[in-house]
Structures are given as C-alpha cells and as structure tokens.
Design a protein around this motif. Structure first.
Motif, PDB file in Angstrom:
ATOM      1  N   VAL A  25       0.862  -1.184   0.000  1.00 15.57           N
ATOM      2  CA  VAL A  25       0.000   0.000   0.000  1.00 15.57           C
ATOM      3  C   VAL A  25       0.895   1.230   0.000  1.00 15.57           C
ATOM      4  N   SER A  29      -2.191   5.488  -3.168  1.00 14.09           N
ATOM      5  CA  SER A  29      -3.160   4.497  -3.646  1.00 14.09           C
ATOM      6  C   SER A  29      -4.602   4.933  -3.392  1.00 14.09           C
ATOM      7  N   VAL A  73      -7.996  -1.037  -1.261  1.00 15.84           N
ATOM      8  CA  VAL A  73      -6.900  -0.234  -1.798  1.00 15.84           C
ATOM      9  C   VAL A  73      -6.638  -0.726  -3.210  1.00 15.84           C
ATOM     10  N   ARG A  75      -4.444  -0.852  -6.581  1.00 17.92           N
ATOM     11  CA  ARG A  75      -3.119  -0.677  -7.190  1.00 17.92           C
ATOM     12  C   ARG A  75      -3.279  -0.919  -8.676  1.00 17.92           C
ATOM     13  N   ASP A 155       3.438   1.926  -9.102  1.00 17.48           N
ATOM     14  CA  ASP A 155       2.608   0.732  -9.000  1.00 17.48           C
ATOM     15  C   ASP A 155       3.187  -0.416  -9.819  1.00 17.48           C
TER      16      ASP A 155
END
Length: 198
Positions: A25, A29, A73, A75, A155
């Motif tokens: 994380v 994000s 979360v 990504r 990412d």
C-alpha cells in the motif's frame, strides 16, 4: 501435481508479500471504504481487464457487508497497455475532482466500448468519463501534470516486486488470495473481520 503447484505458488506469494510489505500500500493508492479499517483488501487492478470488471460487484458486496471494518486499496496494473494507461490517467483526474468511484463504475460499465480499442481507447474513455460527470478541462490539466504517470510507474515497480502476474490479484491484510474465487475472497475477509471483533 496441480494442487502441489498451487500450494507452492501461494507459499511463494506469501513470502514475497511479507518481504515487500512496504510495496503493498502506498500513500498515493486510491482507497474505497473506511480509511482506518482494520481489514485492508489490496486489489491489483486493471480497468481494461474483464475479470476485474466481473469481480467488482462482489468486492462492493464485501465492502457493504463490513462497512466499518474493511477498505479496498486499488493498485494499478496496466497489463492491457495503452487502454489501461489511458483509463488510469482519467481515473486519477477523476479522483482529483472527487469523482473516482462514479468514474470507475462508468468505465467498468462501458468497458466493451473502449477496452481493446487500441488508439481509439483514449477518445472513448474520455467520452465515458465526461458522461459520468468528469470536468474534462480540469482533467486535461491534471493529465498534463504527469502525476498519474509517476503514480503508475511506482505501482508497476511494486507489482513486479510482489510477483503479481495477473489481474485481479488480491491480498487481505497482506495475505494473498489463493485463487480468483469471489467466495474465497469473502471468506478470507470475513475471517479477518471476526479475528478483529474478538
């Protein structure tokens, strides 16, 4: 043999996730749900991915079932190249305008119209986002700032460090989901929620 391979793959993913916890994380994000939730679902997500679209309603059900205890979360995982990158840039512009979730829903609902369209993807994504309420002039300024590209680059580095090879890939409180089974994801989240409720 398949069972042993899957078990080995899950074990490797668990070790990688543990070693790369900081890559799970990031402050940049996107988060859907309670910011201080005890259960964090991390989804490595490609907006152009049909499986991500198919999984999305189930993820929403999980968040609705445990609204105070869970957060999602996201990504970005641009495996569909140009179409994915165009969609991510627009999602980030939408987030800057407080319209991330509505734009995400619109892009997933209209995915067939833009995903896999190559050079035409960007134009079609813009049209869908505008219809969802995105201020296109503001979005183009955000686009030009390059902030979405820096976020996307991080990412991509993180998904490589974590060994993510497909979308959607889920982690629940740092533990990898053994397979892309929505029922298994629900059970995994429920176990984590119950652990914190005790």
């Amino acid at each position: 043999a398949i069972f042993l391979y899957q078990r080995h793959t899950l074990k490797v993913a668990t070790v990688q996730a543990s070693e790369q916890a900081g890559a799970m994380v990031r402050p940049h994000s996107p988060v859907i749900g309670a910011a201080d939730a005890q259960v964090t679902i991390v989804e490595f997500f490609d907006p152009a991915c049909e499986a991500c679209k198919a999984f999305h309603p189930r993820v929403k059900q999980i968040l609705a079932a445990f609204p105070r205890e869970t957060r999602l979360v996201i990504r970005y995982t641009p495996f569909h190249r140009e179409a994915s990158v165009a969609a991510v840039r627009i999602l980030e512009a939408a987030r800057a305008q407080g319209k991330f979730e509505t734009t995400l829903e619109a892009l997933l609902d209209g995915q067939r119209a833009w995903a896999g369209q190559g050079a035409n993807a960007s134009t079609r994504v813009w049209a869908i986002a505008q219809a969802a309420g995105l201020d296109v002039d503001l979005a183009r300024k955000h686009f030009a700032s390059g902030s979405a590209d820096a976020l996307l680059a991080q990412d991509v580095l993180d998904l490589k460090a974590l060994g993510v090879r497909g979308t959607p890939t889920f982690f629940v409180n740092g533990k990898p989901l053994a397979s892309t089974d929505p029922d298994l994801l629900f059970e995994m989240v429920q176990r984590e929620v119950e652990r914190f409720r005790r």
